[in-house]
Design a protein around this motif. Structure first.
Motif, PDB file in Angstrom:
ATOM      1  N   SER A  41       0.859  -1.187   0.000  1.00 57.96           N
ATOM      2  CA  SER A  41       0.000   0.000   0.000  1.00 57.96           C
ATOM      3  C   SER A  41       0.893   1.233   0.000  1.00 57.96           C
ATOM      4  O   SER A  41       1.811   1.342   0.812  1.00 57.96           O
ATOM      5  CB  SER A  41      -0.898   0.011   1.233  1.00 57.96           C
ATOM      6  N   LEU A  42       0.609   2.131  -0.930  1.00 56.73           N
ATOM      7  CA  LEU A  42       1.406   3.354  -1.056  1.00 56.73           C
ATOM      8  C   LEU A  42       0.516   4.574  -0.876  1.00 56.73           C
ATOM      9  O   LEU A  42      -0.647   4.560  -1.294  1.00 56.73           O
ATOM     10  CB  LEU A  42       2.056   3.412  -2.432  1.00 56.73           C
ATOM     11  N   PRO A  43       1.067   5.639  -0.305  1.00 57.63           N
ATOM     12  CA  PRO A  43       0.302   6.883  -0.229  1.00 57.63           C
ATOM     13  C   PRO A  43      -0.044   7.371  -1.639  1.00 57.63           C
ATOM     14  O   PRO A  43       0.708   7.142  -2.593  1.00 57.63           O
ATOM     15  CB  PRO A  43       1.259   7.862   0.466  1.00 57.63           C
ATOM     16  N   GLU A  44      -1.164   8.037  -1.768  1.00 60.52           N
ATOM     17  CA  GLU A  44      -1.655   8.501  -3.065  1.00 60.52           C
ATOM     18  C   GLU A  44      -0.619   9.365  -3.795  1.00 60.52           C
ATOM     19  O   GLU A  44      -0.428   9.229  -4.999  1.00 60.52           O
ATOM     20  CB  GLU A  44      -2.960   9.295  -2.875  1.00 60.52           C
ATOM     21  N   LYS A  45       0.064  10.242  -3.062  1.00 58.06           N
ATOM     22  CA  LYS A  45       1.061  11.116  -3.684  1.00 58.06           C
ATOM     23  C   LYS A  45       2.218  10.298  -4.271  1.00 58.06           C
ATOM     24  O   LYS A  45       2.682  10.556  -5.380  1.00 58.06           O
ATOM     25  CB  LYS A  45       1.593  12.129  -2.670  1.00 58.06           C
ATOM     26  N   LYS A  65       3.499   6.779 -10.989  1.00 58.22           N
ATOM     27  CA  LYS A  65       2.766   6.663 -12.249  1.00 58.22           C
ATOM     28  C   LYS A  65       3.357   7.604 -13.300  1.00 58.22           C
ATOM     29  O   LYS A  65       3.547   7.220 -14.449  1.00 58.22           O
ATOM     30  CB  LYS A  65       1.282   6.964 -12.041  1.00 58.22           C
ATOM     31  N   GLU A  66       3.665   8.828 -12.892  1.00 59.00           N
ATOM     32  CA  GLU A  66       4.276   9.795 -13.818  1.00 59.00           C
ATOM     33  C   GLU A  66       5.623   9.291 -14.325  1.00 59.00           C
ATOM     34  O   GLU A  66       5.921   9.363 -15.513  1.00 59.00           O
ATOM     35  CB  GLU A  66       4.447  11.155 -13.131  1.00 59.00           C
ATOM     36  N   LYS A  67       6.449   8.776 -13.416  1.00 59.11           N
ATOM     37  CA  LYS A  67       7.766   8.246 -13.798  1.00 59.11           C
ATOM     38  C   LYS A  67       7.612   7.053 -14.741  1.00 59.11           C
ATOM     39  O   LYS A  67       8.316   6.936 -15.734  1.00 59.11           O
ATOM     40  CB  LYS A  67       8.565   7.820 -12.562  1.00 59.11           C
ATOM     41  N   LEU A  83       8.297  -0.625 -13.124  1.00 57.56           N
ATOM     42  CA  LEU A  83       9.185   0.425 -12.619  1.00 57.56           C
ATOM     43  C   LEU A  83       9.696   0.080 -11.220  1.00 57.56           C
ATOM     44  O   LEU A  83      10.892   0.166 -10.950  1.00 57.56           O
ATOM     45  CB  LEU A  83       8.449   1.768 -12.595  1.00 57.56           C
ATOM     46  N   ILE A  84       8.803  -0.343 -10.342  1.00 54.10           N
ATOM     47  CA  ILE A  84       9.192  -0.679  -8.967  1.00 54.10           C
ATOM     48  C   ILE A  84      10.137  -1.874  -8.949  1.00 54.10           C
ATOM     49  O   ILE A  84      11.176  -1.851  -8.289  1.00 54.10           O
ATOM     50  CB  ILE A  84       7.945  -0.931  -8.100  1.00 54.10           C
ATOM     51  N   LEU A  85       9.786  -2.920  -9.700  1.00 54.73           N
ATOM     52  CA  LEU A  85      10.622  -4.127  -9.692  1.00 54.73           C
ATOM     53  C   LEU A  85      12.015  -3.867 -10.264  1.00 54.73           C
ATOM     54  O   LEU A  85      13.020  -4.291  -9.687  1.00 54.73           O
ATOM     55  CB  LEU A  85       9.921  -5.244 -10.461  1.00 54.73           C
ATOM     56  N   ILE A  86      12.073  -3.162 -11.377  1.00 53.28           N
ATOM     57  CA  ILE A  86      13.377  -2.853 -11.982  1.00 53.28           C
ATOM     58  C   ILE A  86      14.181  -1.938 -11.066  1.00 53.28           C
ATOM     59  O   ILE A  86      15.400  -2.103 -10.919  1.00 53.28           O
ATOM     60  CB  ILE A  86      13.191  -2.234 -13.383  1.00 53.28           C
ATOM     61  N   SER A  87      13.509  -0.991 -10.416  1.00 49.21           N
ATOM     62  CA  SER A  87      14.202  -0.091  -9.484  1.00 49.21           C
ATOM     63  C   SER A  87      14.824  -0.877  -8.329  1.00 49.21           C
ATOM     64  O   SER A  87      15.946  -0.580  -7.907  1.00 49.21           O
ATOM     65  CB  SER A  87      13.237   0.966  -8.944  1.00 49.21           C
ATOM     66  N   LEU A  88      14.102  -1.880  -7.839  1.00 47.05           N
ATOM     67  CA  LEU A  88      14.653  -2.708  -6.760  1.00 47.05           C
ATOM     68  C   LEU A  88      15.871  -3.493  -7.239  1.00 47.05           C
ATOM     69  O   LEU A  88      16.886  -3.572  -6.526  1.00 47.05           O
ATOM     70  CB  LEU A  88      13.591  -3.661  -6.220  1.00 47.05           C
ATOM     71  N   LEU A  89      15.777  -4.067  -8.434  1.00 48.81           N
ATOM     72  CA  LEU A  89      16.933  -4.801  -8.961  1.00 48.81           C
ATOM     73  C   LEU A  89      18.128  -3.863  -9.133  1.00 48.81           C
ATOM     74  O   LEU A  89      19.259  -4.229  -8.798  1.00 48.81           O
ATOM     75  CB  LEU A  89      16.595  -5.469 -10.288  1.00 48.81           C
ATOM     76  N   ASP A  90      17.870  -2.671  -9.640  1.00 48.56           N
ATOM     77  CA  ASP A  90      18.955  -1.698  -9.830  1.00 48.56           C
ATOM     78  C   ASP A  90      19.538  -1.253  -8.485  1.00 48.56           C
ATOM     79  O   ASP A  90      20.759  -1.199  -8.319  1.00 48.56           O
ATOM     80  CB  ASP A  90      18.459  -0.477 -10.609  1.00 48.56           C
ATOM     81  N   LYS A  91      18.673  -0.942  -7.550  1.00 49.20           N
ATOM     82  CA  LYS A  91      19.105  -0.460  -6.227  1.00 49.20           C
ATOM     83  C   LYS A  91      20.030  -1.462  -5.549  1.00 49.20           C
ATOM     84  O   LYS A  91      21.026  -1.090  -4.934  1.00 49.20           O
ATOM     85  CB  LYS A  91      17.872  -0.187  -5.354  1.00 49.20           C
ATOM     86  N   TYR A  92      19.713  -2.732  -5.680  1.00 56.11           N
ATOM     87  CA  TYR A  92      20.490  -3.761  -5.002  1.00 56.11           C
ATOM     88  C   TYR A  92      21.457  -4.477  -5.939  1.00 56.11           C
ATOM     89  O   TYR A  92      21.957  -5.554  -5.626  1.00 56.11           O
ATOM     90  CB  TYR A  92      19.557  -4.731  -4.276  1.00 56.11           C
TER      91      TYR A  92
END
Length: 161
Positions: free
Chosen positions: A6-10, A16-18, A29-38
């Motif tokens: 669950s994420l805050p609306e903002k 969504k914009e990104k 976007l979230i999954l790829i960001s996690l792979l990149d981050k780690y």
């Protein structure tokens, strides 16, 4: 395994914009960001991620089709193909980040495999993507095009092995 976050609306709005700016779903976007981050850069792991997204989107497209939501079914089917193309590229260590890169990768696949059906079926998938925005395809064509998308996904899946 799956999880729900669950994420805050903002935060959701910003993600969504990104995602839209990068031509990705929020989930991707979230999954790829996690792979990149780690620094999880293993091509097999990234290919598996895209493969799972492809399967998920195709399943969602089929459910939407049964509910006669042809616009959403069109977009999910296109997304399923796009993720499968990304899976193939990821296996080679290539990260496709735009529609243009997807098109160029398909062109290389057609050249490499000599399978011109890939080009035709890719064009069909893109008609579904366009339909999501323009909404002019009749249901009969959406249904038939989704069958063509399944054929393309099966052809691409065989190239993954």
């Amino acid at each position: 395994m799956s999880i729900t976050v669950s994420l805050p609306e903002k935060v959701l709005r910003l993600l969504k914009e990104k995602a839209e700016a990068e031509g990705r779903s929020i989930e991707e976007l979230i999954l790829i960001s996690l792979l990149d981050k780690y620094a999880i850069n293993d091509p097999e792991t990234r290919a598996e991620l895209y493969l799972k997204l492809s399967e998920k989107y195709l399943s969602e497209a089929e459910k939407l089709l049964r509910r006669e939501d042809y616009l959403q079914a069109s977009e999910k089917a296109w997304g399923a193909v796009a993720e499968m193309v990304k899976a193939l590229a990821a296996k080679e260590g290539i990260d496709l980040k735009s529609h243009g890169e997807l098109h160029r990768y398909i062109a290389k696949l057609v050249e490499k495999t000599k399978d011109i059906e890939l080009r035709r079926l890719w064009s069909v998938a893109n008609e579904l993507h366009r339909n999501f925005y323009e909404g002019w395809l009749p249901p009969e064509l959406v249904k038939g095009y989704i069958e063509d998308v399944k054929e393309l996904i099966n052809k691409l899946r065989k190239l993954l092995t």
